[in-house]
Design an enzyme around this catalytic site. Structure first.
Site, PDB file in Angstrom:
ATOM      1  N   HIS A  37     -49.940   8.190  23.856  1.00  0.00           N
ATOM      2  CA  HIS A  37     -50.103   9.649  23.793  1.00  0.00           C
ATOM      3  C   HIS A  37     -49.802  10.169  22.391  1.00  0.00           C
ATOM      4  O   HIS A  37     -50.511  11.029  21.873  1.00  0.00           O
ATOM      5  CB  HIS A  37     -49.208  10.334  24.825  1.00  0.00           C
ATOM      6  CG  HIS A  37     -49.854  10.462  26.166  1.00  0.00           C
ATOM      7  ND1 HIS A  37     -49.945   9.409  27.045  1.00  0.00           N
ATOM      8  CD2 HIS A  37     -50.472  11.504  26.774  1.00  0.00           C
ATOM      9  CE1 HIS A  37     -50.583   9.806  28.137  1.00  0.00           C
ATOM     10  NE2 HIS A  37     -50.913  11.078  27.998  1.00  0.00           N
ATOM     11  N   LYS A 102     -45.260   9.822  38.038  1.00  0.00           N
ATOM     12  CA  LYS A 102     -44.231  10.185  39.017  1.00  0.00           C
ATOM     13  C   LYS A 102     -43.311  11.199  38.371  1.00  0.00           C
ATOM     14  O   LYS A 102     -43.128  11.189  37.157  1.00  0.00           O
ATOM     15  CB  LYS A 102     -43.456   8.958  39.476  1.00  0.00           C
ATOM     16  CG  LYS A 102     -42.655   8.315  38.348  1.00  0.00           C
ATOM     17  CD  LYS A 102     -41.633   7.331  38.836  1.00  0.00           C
ATOM     18  CE  LYS A 102     -41.035   6.499  37.708  1.00  0.00           C
ATOM     19  NZ  LYS A 102     -39.726   6.961  37.253  1.00  0.00           N
TER      20      LYS A 102
END
Lengths: 183, 280
Positions: A37, A102
């Site tokens: 990222h 999550k």
């Protein structure tokens, strides 16, 4: 409600899914976690192209353990999504349609999900051996030097996830907890 | 004096790294099985069943239970009548980690520098805690720690006036803040007392105590039971998706502290609370 969808995910599927839906994904998804990222974010800052086309794609926040001989991948469960929050709104605005991870997301991510009619799924954390069985192939397509954090293209079949934040901004983490909260 | 060769240490650490990442201890297994029948939420039950399948697959196909095979935390208790031969003990332990993580197809999750962040590619170094004990035994505990739950852990430097209620609130706050991020059902390791670093170390070590075993100190045992009940009433549930199984146990260790302080550390662990032990 149980749903079966294909990846890349259509606009119709992304908007019709609701928080709490149990979804089986079949098709192509991409992995990226912290280091990938950061690199994508830097590439965008430099006006360089991204290694993947984000349009209608799903990113799985996952860094696998090494594959044994004859297996496409090792253990392959989700990592905590909030570490990607800093980069996520920008990717959603560029066409990213779904994320699998999550844990909680920031308000900025939730707003970007709603703004772009996208969806945030959770896979069951700590079930990496089980989840690996739904991954049929895995290929590193960018940032190979990052090891487990490289970007991988995965072919998945009935990959099990749960819708946590839907395109209307409903958040299962908030509603489900209230349902079972005592005193 | 008893002589132990450091090659024995390397071999043991190598095997313990692999063992801990593929099978849980019997106490964890039992608790996770029991949770399937007691969980009230249908989705929670479904998730707990998936965790059962996951453990089965990990065992049969030799796939790590979780892809985050952790940073290797190692407790080594060394009897003071033991003499080591064959080179540095620290090097021997790290060599065991290197071999275990490479030969065992475990993920290399350690970066060389916390800010420069270049992967060491063999999961070394381990975090090693040495303890000298009486006798001539060496006991090695390898506890690979995943960072989904490690990141949700906390140290609270409370005031003595905060008392037991302050301690309970601190623990509940840490658990509620952790929520779905820490892969519930969790195991909550707590250290109360000592100093800033002592309470953190106690909390870590508390995670290696069998979760079926309560504290020997009566008031601490009561606190463990009460907190587990309170945590399971938060509604967080399996995967944080709602339910009545948020934690499997609260393990608390205590130590004397300073007249001015009440340190509390909460080390949260996910349902993959791994540790493997060997005595040499």
């Amino acid at each position: 409600m149980d749903q079966h969808i294909n990846a890349p995910i259509s606009n119709e599927d992304a908007t019709s899914l609701r928080a709490g839906d149990y979804v089986y994904i079949t098709g192509t998804i991409y992995t990226a976690r912290d280091a990938a990222h950061l690199r994508m974010d830097n590439a965008l800052d430099q006006n360089e192209p991204l290694p993947i086309d984000l349009t209608n794609n799903i990113i799985y926040y996952m860094g696998p353990s090494p594959a044994r001989e004859g297996r496409p991948i090792g253990s392959a469960g989700p990592t905590t999504a909030s570490r990607m929050d800093k980069y996520t709104p920008r990717l959603l605005d560029l066409g990213l349609k779904g994320m699998i991870g999550k844990g909680k997301r920031s308000d900025a991510v939730k707003d970007a999900i709603v703004r772009n009619h996208a969806v945030y799924f959770a896979a069951v954390g700590g079930a990496g051996a089980l989840l690996s069985k739904s991954i049929k192939s895995s290929e590193v397509i960018a940032y190979d030097d990052l090891g487990t954090e490289a970007i991988r293209r995965l072919e998945v079949e009935n990959f099990p996830v749960i819708v946590v934040i839907d395109s209307e901004g409903n958040n299962l983490y908030e509603t489900a907890i209230h349902a079972y909260q005592q005193d | 004096m008893k002589t132990i060769y450091t090659t024995q240490i390397t071999q043991a650490v190598r095997e313990l790294c692999i063992e801990a990442n593929h099978a849980l201890t019997p106490d964890m297994d039992t608790a996770l099985k029991q949770a399937v029948s007691t969980e009230k939420s249908p989705l929670g039950k479904q998730i707990l069943n998936q965790l059962q399948d996951n453990l089965q697959i990990a065992d049969t196909d030799k796939i790590p239970i979780c892809q985050d095979t952790g940073m290797a935390v190692i407790f080594i208790e060394i009897g003071q009548e033991v003499h080591f031969e064959g080179g540095s003990l620290e090097d021997a332990i790290n060599e065991g980690v290197r071999q275990g993580y490479t030969d065992g197809y475990l993920r290399k999750s350690v970066v060389k520098d916390p800010l420069l962040r270049e992967n060491t590619n063999d999961n070394t170094p381990a975090v090693i805690h040495y303890e000298l004990t009486a006798g001539d035994k060496v006991t090695i505990t390898v506890a690979p720690k995943g960072f989904g739950s490690e990141n949700m852990s906390r140290v609270f430097m409370l005031k003595p006036a905060d008392g037991i209620e302050g301690v309970k609130n601190a623990i509940l706050t840490a658990v509620k803040d952790a929520g779905p991020n820490a892969c519930p059902p969790m195991v909550v390791g707590v250290g109360i007392g000592g100093t800033f670093e002592k309470c953190a170390l106690m909390a870590k070590k508390a995670l290696t105590r069998p979760i079926s075993q309560r504290s020997a100190i009566p008031y601490v045992k009561e606190m463990e039971i009460e907190l587990l009940d309170k945590i399971n009433r938060t509604g967080i549930g399996p995967g944080g998706l709602g339910g009545t199984t948020t934690a499997l146990a609260v393990n608390i260790n205590t130590y004397p502290t300073h007249i001015a302080g009440l340190p509390v550390a909460v080390n949260i662990c996910c349902h993959v609370n791994r540790h493997a032990v060997r005595e040499l």
